[in-house]
Write a protein that holds these residues in place. Structure first.
Motif, PDB file in Angstrom:
ATOM      1  N   PRO A 134       0.220   1.888 -13.242  1.00 18.16           N
ATOM      2  CA  PRO A 134       0.126   0.808 -12.312  1.00 18.16           C
ATOM      3  C   PRO A 134      -1.207   0.274 -11.932  1.00 18.16           C
ATOM      4  O   PRO A 134      -1.305  -0.831 -11.776  1.00 18.16           O
ATOM      5  CB  PRO A 134       0.847   1.360 -10.898  1.00 18.16           C
ATOM      6  N   MET A 162       8.385  -4.109 -14.514  1.00 19.27           N
ATOM      7  CA  MET A 162       9.561  -3.215 -14.029  1.00 19.27           C
ATOM      8  C   MET A 162      10.669  -4.079 -13.984  1.00 19.27           C
ATOM      9  O   MET A 162      11.794  -3.708 -13.958  1.00 19.27           O
ATOM     10  CB  MET A 162       9.006  -2.390 -12.794  1.00 19.27           C
ATOM     11  N   GLU A 168      -0.423   8.460  -8.786  1.00 21.24           N
ATOM     12  CA  GLU A 168       0.123   7.237  -9.809  1.00 21.24           C
ATOM     13  C   GLU A 168       1.100   7.956 -10.915  1.00 21.24           C
ATOM     14  O   GLU A 168       1.798   7.467 -11.324  1.00 21.24           O
ATOM     15  CB  GLU A 168      -1.114   6.854 -10.325  1.00 21.24           C
ATOM     16  N   GLU A 202       5.327   4.906 -13.993  1.00 20.24           N
ATOM     17  CA  GLU A 202       5.788   3.643 -14.390  1.00 20.24           C
ATOM     18  C   GLU A 202       4.526   2.783 -14.909  1.00 20.24           C
ATOM     19  O   GLU A 202       3.188   3.168 -14.726  1.00 20.24           O
ATOM     20  CB  GLU A 202       6.236   2.832 -13.076  1.00 20.24           C
ATOM     21  N   PRO A 203       4.662   1.842 -15.839  1.00 24.60           N
ATOM     22  CA  PRO A 203       6.065   1.274 -16.430  1.00 24.60           C
ATOM     23  C   PRO A 203       6.497   2.613 -17.192  1.00 24.60           C
ATOM     24  O   PRO A 203       5.699   3.077 -18.253  1.00 24.60           O
ATOM     25  CB  PRO A 203       5.822   0.215 -17.058  1.00 24.60           C
ATOM     26  N   TYR A 255      11.693  -0.589  -4.845  1.00 20.67           N
ATOM     27  CA  TYR A 255      11.131   0.359  -5.518  1.00 20.67           C
ATOM     28  C   TYR A 255       9.818  -0.077  -6.304  1.00 20.67           C
ATOM     29  O   TYR A 255       8.800   0.847  -6.149  1.00 20.67           O
ATOM     30  CB  TYR A 255      12.001   0.880  -6.415  1.00 20.67           C
ATOM     31  N   SER A 256      10.109  -1.188  -6.809  1.00 20.59           N
ATOM     32  CA  SER A 256       8.833  -1.506  -7.682  1.00 20.59           C
ATOM     33  C   SER A 256       7.481  -2.108  -6.468  1.00 20.59           C
ATOM     34  O   SER A 256       6.478  -1.643  -6.950  1.00 20.59           O
ATOM     35  CB  SER A 256       9.159  -2.753  -8.442  1.00 20.59           C
ATOM     36  N   VAL A 300       5.550   1.245  -6.176  1.00 16.69           N
ATOM     37  CA  VAL A 300       4.679   1.379  -7.192  1.00 16.69           C
ATOM     38  C   VAL A 300       3.632   0.396  -7.085  1.00 16.69           C
ATOM     39  O   VAL A 300       2.627   0.610  -7.478  1.00 16.69           O
ATOM     40  CB  VAL A 300       5.470   1.216  -8.581  1.00 16.69           C
ATOM     41  N   THR A 301       3.723  -0.632  -6.718  1.00 15.22           N
ATOM     42  CA  THR A 301       2.725  -1.696  -6.634  1.00 15.22           C
ATOM     43  C   THR A 301       1.649  -1.185  -5.757  1.00 15.22           C
ATOM     44  O   THR A 301       0.479  -1.345  -6.152  1.00 15.22           O
ATOM     45  CB  THR A 301       3.168  -3.137  -6.444  1.00 15.22           C
ATOM     46  N   GLY A 316      -0.265   1.310  -6.969  1.00 16.72           N
ATOM     47  CA  GLY A 316      -1.205   0.794  -8.191  1.00 16.72           C
ATOM     48  C   GLY A 316      -2.496  -0.091  -7.540  1.00 16.72           C
ATOM     49  O   GLY A 316      -3.602   0.314  -7.852  1.00 16.72           O
ATOM     50  N   VAL A 317      -2.141  -0.753  -6.368  1.00 14.26           N
ATOM     51  CA  VAL A 317      -3.261  -1.408  -5.815  1.00 14.26           C
ATOM     52  C   VAL A 317      -4.313  -0.296  -5.013  1.00 14.26           C
ATOM     53  O   VAL A 317      -5.423  -0.503  -5.139  1.00 14.26           O
ATOM     54  CB  VAL A 317      -2.676  -2.380  -4.739  1.00 14.26           C
ATOM     55  N   THR A 367      -4.874   2.684  -5.840  1.00 17.86           N
ATOM     56  CA  THR A 367      -5.344   3.354  -6.849  1.00 17.86           C
ATOM     57  C   THR A 367      -6.478   2.495  -7.373  1.00 17.86           C
ATOM     58  O   THR A 367      -7.788   2.948  -7.680  1.00 17.86           O
ATOM     59  CB  THR A 367      -4.557   3.864  -7.902  1.00 17.86           C
ATOM     60  N   GLU A 368      -6.097   1.386  -7.775  1.00 19.59           N
ATOM     61  CA  GLU A 368      -7.215   0.114  -8.392  1.00 19.59           C
ATOM     62  C   GLU A 368      -8.266   0.173  -7.423  1.00 19.59           C
ATOM     63  O   GLU A 368      -9.676   0.145  -7.897  1.00 19.59           O
ATOM     64  CB  GLU A 368      -6.446  -0.999  -8.763  1.00 19.59           C
TER      65      GLU A 368
END
Lengths: 302, 496
Positions: free
Chosen positions: A39, A50, B100, B105-106, B419-420, B423-424, B427-428, B430-431
């Motif tokens: 991600p 997704m 993560e 994902e994905p 759900y996505s 995950v976003t 991701g944000v 973590t980034e």
């Protein structure tokens, strides 16, 4: 600025590991074939991927549904064609039987054939697709038509079978057998039902009632024929709708697969060049580091 | 008029000074790779002079003033601050990359794929409501989804536990670093009070303070002897005989009567657990993993320590992230169950739901499951509407399949969408953490170069110095030689 040995070493190690990380990233992308593997690589794209993954999955399910529904309507069309043939044959027999010159025994022979055809009609309409009766409404597990005392009867329910062929789009496959064997505007209430009409025709043949045969009964039979043909064309319309939906589904699927691929798949040529570049940089930093780190003033005095 | 004998003294002083300088250079070279070492330099000064009438002031040679370490206090201060921030984000980034990985994902086997496959199975069932095979597939796919969600929740729980243990260890490290710093402080005082410069101890002090700054944000000041006073989380942590110790809350449990029990790892040591009763208001200020100042007593007491940076700060902020995503996953799961059950069991008959929770009063992602009865007998799956639907009625299955596009959720997004979104978010964050690590690494690099430039040892430079000292030593010896010859002339060859 003073340059010190520990500074050079630290810088060297830092740069080497940076380059190494970059080389590893490209290597990873090349070997997985995917631009994005987690991600944090690109959060917004990941949510798009997704979403696309699932939409494609959903679409593939619709494709399967459409395919099965088309097979279903094909089978239905086949059995309706048989039914129409049987009714045409019965009509010929009625016209033949209404001829006053026939003897009683000839007529009773014709009556027998009508009865046989009527039983055959029931069999035709009891066609199964994939183990299910297709003209019993939603009562798909019981034979919808039965013949009791020479009269064909409908035992199914009045609900059509529904299939979802796209998000929020459902199509009803005509499957109410009652619609095939019932019509309105006949000479009597009784004759609204095909089973009863056929029975009346057989009776009239046995009784030599040529007037009724050439008059009301023939007219009613024509009405039923029209009805069955009308039902069959409805089935054809559904088939066409499924066909169009199937084509649209395919186009959509192709577009989405392409979009997904453009988002998540690696451009091999581009990535290979980037990888080659990066590994050249990595090797250059290794070799220059190896040379600089070895030398000091001590190499040149005495 | 200066005598020959006093010139001997001048030359000997020169020899001594060069030897000392050589020894300092040698020390620099041997410590070229020692972490935290600051290069040392001998400060030479001309020795006292005396008046010779009619001639002027005569020198008496060289004097070793001091051996000083070359440091830039400002750079050290900046490094400490930067070190706190860098470690904060790198600790967070470590945990976030694990978080993560939990979401995975994905992928073709993650929760997202499971949701899609489950809805496909319902759709397939709506096409084949008579088929027991389609029912089995629905139950299997739903169980796969439940398993995936359960496993994810368990991994999140594990990650949370790991992060709390990390925090315990961080606090333990703080305490042991502070102990060392206190010892070094005492030693510095003992030497400084004699008027000497405790160079190596000052290096040690700076290194310990840097280590401390990597663990938590702290402010330090130095007294006139060079001893460090460090304030961390609102308290003076280097204070002598302090009653409080920095500790970690290992567990926080609701007693159910308005009070809470906190289990404290005193000093971050899990072998030294203390139990404390708290009011709900006090418990609201802390979480499992929170650093607190614990004061021994019966009962002992705690004060939350306000730490936002360093490894402790980073782990705390990762802990918040884990908690928030766990809550997101829980609400996603309960929402999925609520919607599916509403479509599957519109009358709400008890025990006839499709999805269930093994603990109905505490519904969460961990105990989410397919109704046990249905798991055991797939034929119980009902596909049609009403009490006795026709065999070919797949309307209920279709209604569930259509939930995939329904926005009738608490959040207003589809189930897959919500759900996505989780995950976003992962991701944000973590980034962001990893970008911050990169940025602060660059700043740190800059500061380290500055420190190296001031305090680092350059071998080339030292070698040059050594040659210089060697030549100087030779020249001084030469002077002694000359003096000796002059005396020989004077004593042995005159007046004969």
């Amino acid at each position: 600025m003073r340059i010190t040995n520990s500074g050079i070493t630290r810088n060297f190690i830092k740069n080497i590991s940076k380059n190494q990380a970059q080389v590893q990233k490209y290597q990873n992308q090349l070997s997985s074939g995917k631009e994005i593997s987690k991600p944090s690589d690109n959060p917004m794209l990941v949510s798009k991927i997704m979403n696309l993954d699932n939409t494609i999955k959903e679409n593939e399910q619709y494709k399967e549904t459409i395919g099965a529904a088309m097979d279903w309507t094909n089978t239905a069309d086949g059995s309706l064609s048989n039914a129409t043939d049987a009714l045409q044959r019965i009509r010929e027999l009625v016209v033949q039987g209404s001829n006053g010159t026939l003897s009683d025994s000839d007529r009773s022979a014709i009556a027998e054939e009508v009865k046989t055809l009527s039983a055959q009609l029931a069999d035709d309409l009891n066609t199964k697709f994939d183990g299910r009766y297709i003209f019993g409404g939603q009562k798909t597990t019981d034979a919808p038509f039965s013949v009791n005392n020479g009269v064909m009867e409908y035992n199914g329910d009045t609900k059509d079978v529904e299939r979802q062929i796209a998000s929020n789009v459902t199509v009803a496959i005509p499957s109410n057998g009652g619609d095939i064997t019932e019509t309105t505007g006949t000479s009597s209430m009784d004759n609204e039902k095909l089973g009863a009409l056929l029975n009346n025709i057989a009776k009239a043949l046995n009784n030599g009632d040529t007037k009724a045969l050439s008059g009301d009964l023939l007219g009613d039979l024509d009405k039923h024929l029209d009805n069955v043909v009308g039902f069959r064309s409805k089935m054809g319309a559904v088939y066409n709708r499924l066909d169009v939906a199937g084509q649209r589904n395919e186009t959509e699927n192709m577009n989405m697969t392409e979009l997904l691929s453009s988002i998540q798949d690696v451009d091999i040529a581009e990535k290979t060049i980037e990888y080659t570049n990066m590994s050249a940089v990595y090797q250059a930093s290794l070799s220059s580091g190896a040379k600089i780190l070895q030398t000091s003033l001590l190499d040149y005095i005495r | 008029m200066s005598g020959l004998f006093s010139t001997f003294n001048t030359a000997v002083k020169g020899l001594n000074a060069q030897q000392t300088a050589l020894s300092t250079s040698s020390n620099n070279i041997s410590n070229a790779n020692t972490e935290g070492y600051s290069r040392q330099r001998v400060e030479l000064k001309e020795d006292i002079t005396y008046e010779i009438a009619g001639v002027g002031r005569m020198g008496t040679g060289v004097k070793i003033e001091d051996v000083v370490r070359t440091v830039d206090g400002l750079v050290d201060y900046q490094i400490r601050n930067e070190n706190s921030t860098l470690n904060q984000y790198s600790a967070k980034s470590d945990v976030m990359s694990q978080l993560e990985a939990v979401f995975n994902e994905p992928s073709d086997s993650g929760v997202n794929a499971s949701i899609g496959e489950m809805f496909n199975a319902w759709q397939q069932l709506s096409n084949n409501p008579e088929s027991s095979g389609a029912k089995i597939v629905v139950v299997e796919k739903s169980m796969t989804l439940a398993d995936n969600v359960n496993q994810m929740a368990a991994q999140l729980d594990q990650l949370k536990d790991d992060t709390v243990s990390n925090l315990e260890k961080n606090v333990f490290d703080v305490n042991s670093t502070v102990e060392q710093l206190k010892t070094v402080n005492d030693q510095i005082f003992n030497i400084a009070i004699k008027g000497e410069s405790p160079n190596n101890l000052l290096d040690q002090r700076d290194l310990l303070m840097k280590q401390l700054s990597g663990l938590a944000d702290c402010t330090g000041s130095f007294d006139k002897w060079g001893r460090a006073n460090v304030t961390l989380g609102g308290k003076d942590i280097t204070a002598k005989d302090a009653a409080y110790t920095l500790s970690t809350v290992s567990e926080l449990a609701d007693n159910g009567d308005g009070t809470w029990t906190a289990r404290i790892a005193a000093g971050g040591d899990t072998a030294n657990m203390k139990e404390i009763q708290l009011s709900a208001a006090d418990a609201g200020n802390i979480l499992a993993g929170s650093p607190v100042y614990y004061t021994e007593g019966s009962p002992g007491s705690i004060v939350p320590a306000d730490i936002t940076s360093g490894k402790i700060g980073g782990n705390l902020s990762a802990l918040d992230e884990i908690d928030a995503r766990t809550a997101d996953l829980n609400s996603f799961t309960t929402e999925l169950a609520r919607m599916a059950n509403k479509a599957y069991n519109p009358e709400g008959t008890a025990g006839k739901d499709f999805f269930a929770f093994s603990d109905e009063t505490n519904q969460n992602a961990m105990n989410f499951m397919v109704n046990q009865e249905i798991q055991e007998d797939e034929s119980l799956v009902s596909t049609g509407a009403g009490s006795s639907p026709a065999a070919g009625d797949g309307s209920k299955a279709l209604a569930i399949a259509n939930l995939r596009n329904s926005t009738d959720t608490a959040s207003g997004a589809t189930l897959e969408g919500s759900y996505s979104k989780i995950v976003t978010k992962v991701g944000v964050s973590t980034e962001h953490a990893s970008n911050m690590v990169n940025t602060h690494e660059a700043v740190m690099e800059q500061l380290q170069s500055r420190r190296d430039s001031v305090s680092g040892v350059s071998i080339d430079e030292e070698v040059t110095n050594i040659i210089q000292y060697q030549r100087s030593f030779e020249a001084n010896s030469r002077v002694i030689n000359v003096l000796s010859e002059m005396l020989d002339t004077l004593i042995n060859k005159t007046g004969a």
